[in-house]
Design an enzyme around this catalytic site. Sequence first.
Site, short mmCIF file in Angstrom:
data_model
loop_
_atom_site.label_atom_id
_atom_site.label_comp_id
_atom_site.label_asym_id
_atom_site.label_seq_id
_atom_site.Cartn_x
_atom_site.Cartn_y
_atom_site.Cartn_z
N GLU A 99 0.82 -1.22 0.00
CA GLU A 99 0.00 0.00 0.00
C GLU A 99 0.85 1.27 0.00
O GLU A 99 0.68 2.16 0.83
CB GLU A 99 -0.95 -0.01 1.20
N GLU A 123 -5.79 -8.18 -1.02
CA GLU A 123 -6.44 -7.96 0.27
C GLU A 123 -7.88 -7.58 0.01
O GLU A 123 -8.16 -6.76 -0.88
CB GLU A 123 -5.80 -6.81 1.06
#
Length: 478
Positions: A176, A377
């Site tokens: 991320e 995810e």
Amino acid sequence: MSVFRDDFLWGGACAANQFEGAWDVDGKGPSVPDLCTNGSHTSPKWVTPAVRPDRLYPSHEAIDFYHHYEEDIALFAEMGFKCFRTSINWTRIFPTGMEAEPNEKGLEFYDRVFDCCKRHGIEPLVTISHYELPYALVEKYNGWASRELIGLFMNYCKVIFERYKDKVKYWLTFNEINTATMPLGAILNTGTIQGFEGSTADVPDNKAERFQALHHMLVAGAEAVRYAHAHYPQFQMGCMICFLTSYPMTCDPADVVANQKEMQVRNWFCSDVHVRGEYPSYMKRYLAENGIAIEMQPEDAAILKEGTVDFYTFSYYMSSCVTTHPDVEDVGGNIGGGKKNPYLKASDWGWQIDPIGLRYTLNEIYDRYRIPLMVVENGLGAYDTKGEDGKVHDSYRIDYLRSHIEQMAEAVRDGVDLMGYTPWGCIDLVSASTGEMAKRYGFIYVNKFDDGTGDLSRERKDSFYWYKNVIATNGEQL
Ligand code: BGP
């Protein structure tokens, strides 16, 4: 006939700092999360430059995957996992990030983990840096604000690439990475918190410093990809983006443009660099208007250009709205906030649930880049309680996952090249945002609680059996 590829990578995802525990075992040094206390939805975690005896640090034991990995990977195999996304804790290999030689005991641990995956026919997908910056680099360099970190990161990459070259094929550079475009990225990613002690909500924000640090991370990630491609042609190198899909709140063109700008800076900037190998043109205006002058070295442009990724991965949990109109209600949760969408429900932590948004997002990303995608995810953080039979009947989690997989299937029908799906926290672990155990994502329940108690025993939830059948039917039976 399943719409998913025959070699679709069904699996689950975890991160070292959130599940390994053993934070100071076998020579491991402290990383930033080891100095973060527990918190909750309503009371933020704290960062303390040294461990305080009066506070609880959830990463220290977490769910002790370090000593339970065989049992846990066997449970993943029982569900039929083809793939397991995990990360390497930088501080197990280089305790301060600055040693000349790696820590052999740390390297041996991941040998055991990857060998165990192999025995079960599970392909590891390894995040090189998942919110696990060595804390010593915060103290000495103010984290990624310093260009020195590029070289230190490369030392780490070279060691792990060489050590695991026959065991790991799929790598992701930074988890991320785009959270660094938001204030919360200072703790999670850039580590630009030198000397700071206090609530994570009160970290002073220095936007120019954050974007400079992010530049160093982008160069480091590209350099790692370039090096891997040159030395290990068998590797597949990917990026990892926290995809925060947003919509214009209304059809007012001003809202549409405001949302476009938001999407560019938050979501597209980092992956445009990763996939296309250069800063996108829209960033010039954004940086100038925000008074940010990024210092770049002459070699950076070539590194970014030559270090582009082979595949694109992202996390997807929620969506939000953007508007220029006053008095529109905030979502009250979500990573990075946003405005509330009246068509969506939210999780107990206020994350707006939007399965159709996943189809939309997959189409948007694939149209833009035309390289294989993977959802690494996704999932529902929820309070799990045990029924009278002592088991967790998590139909809400099954509903969440089912509705997202249905939309992934739609995206594949739309023509998206989707490689795999690894839902987050396939075994319960510590929450990244709040430090809680109570926010559970797993197919496997772990008896570990927010006050640090619990015997760490593992139990199958209803979702465990459901997901096993999803994998067995390659997503045909949901
Ligand atoms: C992502 C992170 C993960 C993970 C997940 C769920 O942003 O990559 O590390 O934790 O979100 O978030 P949380 O744990 O805060 O519920």
